[in-house]
Design a protein around this motif. Structure first.
Motif, short mmCIF file in Angstrom:
data_model
loop_
_atom_site.label_atom_id
_atom_site.label_comp_id
_atom_site.label_asym_id
_atom_site.label_seq_id
_atom_site.Cartn_x
_atom_site.Cartn_y
_atom_site.Cartn_z
N ASN A 101 0.94 -1.27 0.01
CA ASN A 101 0.09 0.42 -0.04
C ASN A 101 0.70 0.85 0.20
OD1 ASN A 101 -2.57 -1.38 0.45
ND2 ASN A 101 -1.61 -1.76 2.32
N HIS A 102 0.57 2.44 -1.07
CA HIS A 102 1.56 3.30 -1.16
C HIS A 102 2.58 3.45 -0.70
CE1 HIS A 102 -1.97 5.29 -0.50
NE2 HIS A 102 -3.05 4.23 0.71
N CYS A 103 3.56 2.40 -1.78
CA CYS A 103 4.88 2.06 -2.15
C CYS A 103 5.25 2.15 -3.49
CB CYS A 103 5.01 0.09 -1.70
SG CYS A 103 4.72 -0.44 0.61
N LYS A 104 6.78 2.57 -2.86
CA LYS A 104 8.04 3.03 -4.20
C LYS A 104 8.55 1.93 -4.10
CE LYS A 104 11.38 6.16 -5.01
NZ LYS A 104 12.60 7.13 -5.13
N MET A 105 8.19 1.61 -5.57
CA MET A 105 8.88 -0.32 -5.86
C MET A 105 10.01 -0.16 -6.96
SD MET A 105 5.18 -2.21 -4.86
CE MET A 105 6.03 -3.46 -4.93
N LEU A 106 10.55 0.63 -7.12
CA LEU A 106 10.99 0.60 -8.79
C LEU A 106 12.23 0.08 -8.74
CD1 LEU A 106 10.29 4.03 -8.00
CD2 LEU A 106 12.27 5.16 -9.41
N GLY A 107 11.96 -0.14 -9.50
CA GLY A 107 13.20 -2.08 -9.74
C GLY A 107 12.93 -2.82 -8.65
N PHE A 108 11.60 -2.99 -8.20
CA PHE A 108 11.73 -4.02 -7.20
C PHE A 108 11.51 -5.51 -8.41
CE2 PHE A 108 8.18 -6.44 -5.43
CZ PHE A 108 9.11 -7.04 -3.61
N ASP A 109 11.98 -7.14 -7.84
CA ASP A 109 12.64 -7.89 -8.94
C ASP A 109 11.38 -8.90 -7.90
OD1 ASP A 109 13.34 -9.76 -10.40
OD2 ASP A 109 15.16 -9.65 -10.74
N LEU A 110 10.44 -9.25 -8.56
CA LEU A 110 10.03 -10.35 -8.05
C LEU A 110 9.91 -11.79 -8.99
CD1 LEU A 110 6.76 -9.63 -6.44
CD2 LEU A 110 8.63 -11.03 -5.18
N SER A 111 11.16 -11.45 -10.02
CA SER A 111 10.78 -11.88 -11.65
C SER A 111 10.92 -13.86 -10.84
CB SER A 111 12.13 -12.30 -12.43
OG SER A 111 13.55 -12.10 -11.16
N SER A 112 10.55 -14.91 -11.28
CA SER A 112 10.00 -16.49 -11.36
C SER A 112 9.86 -16.52 -9.49
CB SER A 112 11.78 -17.25 -11.43
OG SER A 112 12.18 -16.88 -12.49
N VAL A 118 -2.57 -11.39 -3.66
CA VAL A 118 -1.17 -10.03 -3.98
C VAL A 118 -2.32 -9.04 -3.69
CG1 VAL A 118 1.00 -9.34 -3.76
CG2 VAL A 118 1.04 -11.67 -3.36
N LYS A 119 -2.10 -7.87 -3.11
CA LYS A 119 -2.84 -6.30 -3.70
C LYS A 119 -1.90 -5.37 -4.05
CE LYS A 119 -5.14 -3.65 -0.86
NZ LYS A 119 -5.75 -3.16 -0.42
N PHE A 120 -1.82 -5.07 -5.01
CA PHE A 120 -1.16 -2.90 -5.04
C PHE A 120 -1.73 -2.29 -5.53
CE2 PHE A 120 0.81 -6.87 -7.01
CZ PHE A 120 2.96 -6.89 -6.67
N ASP A 121 -1.89 -1.75 -4.28
CA ASP A 121 -2.48 -0.36 -4.26
C ASP A 121 -1.80 1.22 -4.11
OD1 ASP A 121 -4.55 1.28 -4.16
OD2 ASP A 121 -5.42 0.96 -2.34
N GLU A 122 -2.16 1.51 -4.67
CA GLU A 122 -1.57 3.61 -5.08
C GLU A 122 0.07 3.14 -5.19
OE1 GLU A 122 -2.71 6.64 -3.30
OE2 GLU A 122 -5.16 5.27 -3.12
N CYS A 123 0.86 2.06 -5.53
CA CYS A 123 1.70 1.97 -6.07
C CYS A 123 3.24 2.53 -7.02
CB CYS A 123 2.60 0.97 -5.55
SG CYS A 123 2.25 -0.27 -3.62
N ASN A 144 1.55 3.43 -10.79
CA ASN A 144 2.62 3.73 -11.89
C ASN A 144 3.40 2.94 -11.90
OD1 ASN A 144 4.02 4.73 -13.82
ND2 ASN A 144 3.83 6.45 -13.47
N PHE A 145 3.04 1.24 -13.18
CA PHE A 145 4.14 0.02 -13.33
C PHE A 145 3.91 0.86 -14.80
CE2 PHE A 145 2.61 -1.49 -9.54
CZ PHE A 145 3.06 -2.97 -9.26
N ASP A 146 4.44 1.99 -15.39
CA ASP A 146 5.18 2.29 -16.44
C ASP A 146 6.36 1.60 -17.14
OD1 ASP A 146 3.30 3.45 -16.67
OD2 ASP A 146 4.32 5.11 -17.00
N LYS A 147 6.91 0.89 -17.64
CA LYS A 147 8.26 -0.05 -18.06
C LYS A 147 8.20 -1.35 -17.24
CE LYS A 147 10.37 4.27 -20.20
NZ LYS A 147 10.91 5.17 -20.08
N ALA A 148 7.19 -1.82 -16.57
CA ALA A 148 7.36 -2.81 -16.31
C ALA A 148 7.70 -3.98 -16.68
CB ALA A 148 6.35 -3.09 -15.19
N ASP A 149 8.59 -5.56 -16.66
CA ASP A 149 8.23 -6.38 -17.50
C ASP A 149 7.52 -7.61 -16.68
OD1 ASP A 149 9.24 -8.41 -18.57
OD2 ASP A 149 11.40 -7.73 -18.67
N PHE A 150 6.85 -7.91 -18.08
CA PHE A 150 6.40 -8.77 -16.95
C PHE A 150 6.20 -10.35 -17.83
CE2 PHE A 150 3.92 -5.75 -15.18
CZ PHE A 150 3.25 -6.20 -14.16
#
Length: 218
Positions: A101-112, A118-123, A144-150
């Protein structure tokens, strides 16, 4: 007449009313270490590398994570409120009933990773990474998940609403059943096959014309 509240698709974290106050700022995390029934408040967790750390019934309030690599972690019934998780490495982890909730997650890596409920709200998740991640019962709202990698992520019962996903990469992922009509983007990386069954707005359709080799003349 009372309006019936729409039921969330997610199971919320099961957090006890009473939590111990915890801190890890003064010592190093260990492999397979277990943190449970606790709250971290206005803490800074820095320069930590460990494998298979377990977080069970934990709340993080206003915590800054700096130079953190916790691969193969297990998070169950965990809440992150107003935390800075930028560039944190949680690759190959398992998340179940977790909220950001309301987190800054630039470059956060959850790959594999495997994530459920799981909820992402205002992140702020620009450049965050979910390559090959198995995602089921996931909600991303007002973020805002601009340029996120899925890339080649597996989606099932995933909602992405009112969220920026400009230049996000969805190649190899199937978006069937997902409604992106309230999301903001000029373009996203996706194949024609992956886009089949996805719900988009009439304005967004124009952005996918290139997949058909169509030139839109204004």
């Amino acid at each position: 007449m009372a309006v019936k509240k729409e039921k969330s698709i997610l199971d919320a974290p099961r957090i006890p009313k009473e939590l111990d106050q915890l801190t890890v700022s003064d010592y190093e995390m260990q492999d397979k270490q277990v943190f449970e029934n606790g709250r971290f408040t206005q803490d800074k967790i820095a320069n930590q590398t460990a494998d298979k750390v377990i977080f069970d019934r934990i709340v993080f309030d206003n915590v800054v994570f700096d130079e953190i690599a916790l691969e193969r972690a297990e998070l169950t019934d965990v809440v992150f409120n107003r935390c800075d998780l930028s560039n944190v490495n949680f690759r190959d982890s398992i998340l179940h009933r977790v909220e950001f909730n309301h987190c800054k997650m630039l470059g956060f890596d959850l790959s594999s990773s495997t994530i459920r409920n799981v909820k992402f709200d205002e992140c702020y998740g620009q450049y965050s990474v979910y390559r090959f991640t198995d995602m089921k019962y996931v909600s991303v709202k007002r973020s805002n998940f601009d340029k996120a990698d899925f890339y080649e992520a597996a989606f099932s019962k995933v909602e992405i609403t009112e969220t920026g996903i400009d230049q996000a990469q969805f190649s190899g992922a199937k978006l069937s059943g997902m409604n992106l009509s309230t999301c903001e983007f000029q373009s996203i990386g996706v194949t024609l096959e992956g886009l089949q069954g996805c719900i988009v707005s009439s304005d967004q359709v124009r952005g996918f014309a290139y997949l058909l080799g169509v030139v839109v003349n204004d």
